[in-house]
Design a protein around this motif. Structure first.
Motif, PDB file in Angstrom:
ATOM      1  N   PRO A  73       0.810  -1.225   0.000  1.00 45.10           N
ATOM      2  CA  PRO A  73       0.000   0.000   0.000  1.00 45.10           C
ATOM      3  C   PRO A  73       0.838   1.268   0.000  1.00 45.10           C
ATOM      4  O   PRO A  73       0.411   2.295  -0.532  1.00 45.10           O
ATOM      5  CB  PRO A  73      -0.819  -0.115   1.290  1.00 45.10           C
ATOM      6  CG  PRO A  73      -0.024  -1.008   2.167  1.00 45.10           C
ATOM      7  CD  PRO A  73       0.629  -1.993   1.240  1.00 45.10           C
ATOM      8  N   THR A 109      -7.514   1.845   4.895  1.00 43.76           N
ATOM      9  CA  THR A 109      -8.504   0.864   4.436  1.00 43.76           C
ATOM     10  C   THR A 109      -7.841  -0.470   4.106  1.00 43.76           C
ATOM     11  O   THR A 109      -8.335  -1.539   4.480  1.00 43.76           O
ATOM     12  CB  THR A 109      -9.240   1.406   3.199  1.00 43.76           C
ATOM     13  OG1 THR A 109      -9.876   2.648   3.533  1.00 43.76           O
ATOM     14  CG2 THR A 109     -10.282   0.415   2.719  1.00 43.76           C
ATOM     15  N   PHE A 110      -6.733  -0.402   3.379  1.00 44.21           N
ATOM     16  CA  PHE A 110      -5.997  -1.620   3.047  1.00 44.21           C
ATOM     17  C   PHE A 110      -5.564  -2.350   4.315  1.00 44.21           C
ATOM     18  O   PHE A 110      -5.634  -3.589   4.389  1.00 44.21           O
ATOM     19  CB  PHE A 110      -4.772  -1.255   2.199  1.00 44.21           C
ATOM     20  CG  PHE A 110      -3.949  -2.441   1.768  1.00 44.21           C
ATOM     21  CD1 PHE A 110      -4.150  -3.026   0.530  1.00 44.21           C
ATOM     22  CD2 PHE A 110      -2.966  -2.974   2.600  1.00 44.21           C
ATOM     23  CE1 PHE A 110      -3.384  -4.121   0.126  1.00 44.21           C
ATOM     24  CE2 PHE A 110      -2.208  -4.069   2.213  1.00 44.21           C
ATOM     25  CZ  PHE A 110      -2.413  -4.645   0.975  1.00 44.21           C
ATOM     26  N   SER A 111      -5.107  -1.601   5.325  1.00 45.35           N
ATOM     27  CA  SER A 111      -4.630  -2.213   6.566  1.00 45.35           C
ATOM     28  C   SER A 111      -5.755  -2.934   7.304  1.00 45.35           C
ATOM     29  O   SER A 111      -5.561  -4.047   7.812  1.00 45.35           O
ATOM     30  CB  SER A 111      -4.014  -1.135   7.470  1.00 45.35           C
ATOM     31  OG  SER A 111      -2.937  -0.477   6.827  1.00 45.35           O
ATOM     32  N   GLY A 132      -6.606  -6.021   5.266  1.00 51.38           N
ATOM     33  CA  GLY A 132      -5.525  -6.992   5.406  1.00 51.38           C
ATOM     34  C   GLY A 132      -5.502  -7.633   6.780  1.00 51.38           C
ATOM     35  O   GLY A 132      -5.288  -8.850   6.907  1.00 51.38           O
TER      36      GLY A 132
END
Length: 290
Positions: A110, A131-133, A136
């Motif tokens: 990211p 958001t990715f974190s 994930g």
């Protein structure tokens, strides 16, 4: 207790910092609270090793072996009490032990992707990384809970939150280095996380298994701090995870600060004036044939 300390020194020289507790119950409580990695209780009935395999199977094995050495030297029976055991579905802890690679990889992706897509919009970049974190962290927690059986279903959200904080801290730090120092900053940061932070994280064995200086260095970097925090929330109700959580929050804050500094520096630089193309006609000599 002097005889016990001497026995520990003979069985494993320099391996233990000896702390004395008034009772076995106090020792069990200290292991549960992650104040100590394990301990040995000695009384008239024999020698008992108190371990927490959920914290580190390697350390638990070492404490058990030491207790057996003490029992053999004293001619006393030896028993083992696993105060905080690993789940039956993952008795070796392979699920938690394999977090280092997805953590580092999940932090690099990211940082590269969202800084490239939102090069002029730091707010969107940070939102994308966050958001990715979160996604994930939830995916990793789901794999640990439902594929490996490494954590109980009740620990899903705490583990997801810990992983999200770890991925976000690492990604924000790398994105900030890229914004403030360019590609070289990102490259150096990624190499430190991958080639220093990863092997010194002690995720599989526990930080206490590493040499003291190296173990501390590993805990100051996001991979090591994330591993400690995940184990704490997965098996110990959060005990022993405060320092790791604060470390990750510090890395995330430092990353955001670097992003702001880099953006301000970039805004202060004058934009290069567009270059104008000028065509110059060369004189041409024409010769007409008569």
């Amino acid at each position: 207790m002097t005889q016990v300390e001497e026995g520990l020194a003979d069985a494993a020289p320099g391996a233990y910092d000896v702390v004395t507790y008034a009772s076995d119950a106090d020792l069990r409580a200290a292991v549960t609270a992650r104040e100590v990695a394990g301990g040995v209780g000695v009384d008239g009935s024999g020698v008992t090793a108190y371990v927490a395999s959920a914290a580190s199977p390697a350390i638990s094995g070492a404490v058990t072996a030491t207790a057996q050495g003490l029992g053999q030297a004293a001619g006393a029976p030896v028993s083992v009490t696993d105060v905080v055991p690993l789940p039956e579905a993952d008795p070796t802890g392979i699920g938690i032990g394999g977090l280092a690679f997805p953590l580092v990889f999940g932090g690099i992706v990211p940082a590269v992707a969202f800084r490239k897509v939102f090069a002029r919009h730091l707010g969107w970049a940070v939102a994308g990384i966050a958001t990715f974190s979160v996604i994930g962290g939830a995916i990793v927690a789901g794999i640990l809970a439902f594929s490996f059986g490494s954590i109980a279903a009740a620990a899903f959200w705490p583990v997801a939150g810990a992983m999200a904080l770890g991925i976000g801290a690492l990604a924000l730090a790398l994105a900030g280095l890229q914004e403030a120092f360019g590609g070289k900053g990102f490259t150096i940061g990624a190499m430190v996380m991958m080639f220093i932070g990863n092997p010194l994280a002690g995720i599989a064995t526990g930080a206490a298994w590493l040499p003291s200086g190296l173990g501390l260095a590993g805990q100051l970097l996001p991979p090591g701090a994330t591993g400690t925090l995940v184990r704490s929330v997965a098996y110990f109700g959060g005990s022993g995870g405060l320092a790791a959580g604060l470390t990750l929050a510090g890395w995330a804050a430092a990353g955001i600060l670097l992003l702001l500094v880099g953006a301000r520096r970039r805004a202060a630089q004058p934009e290069a004036a567009p270059s104008a193309s000028v065509a110059v006609a060369e004189p041409v000599a024409a010769v007409a044939a008569v």
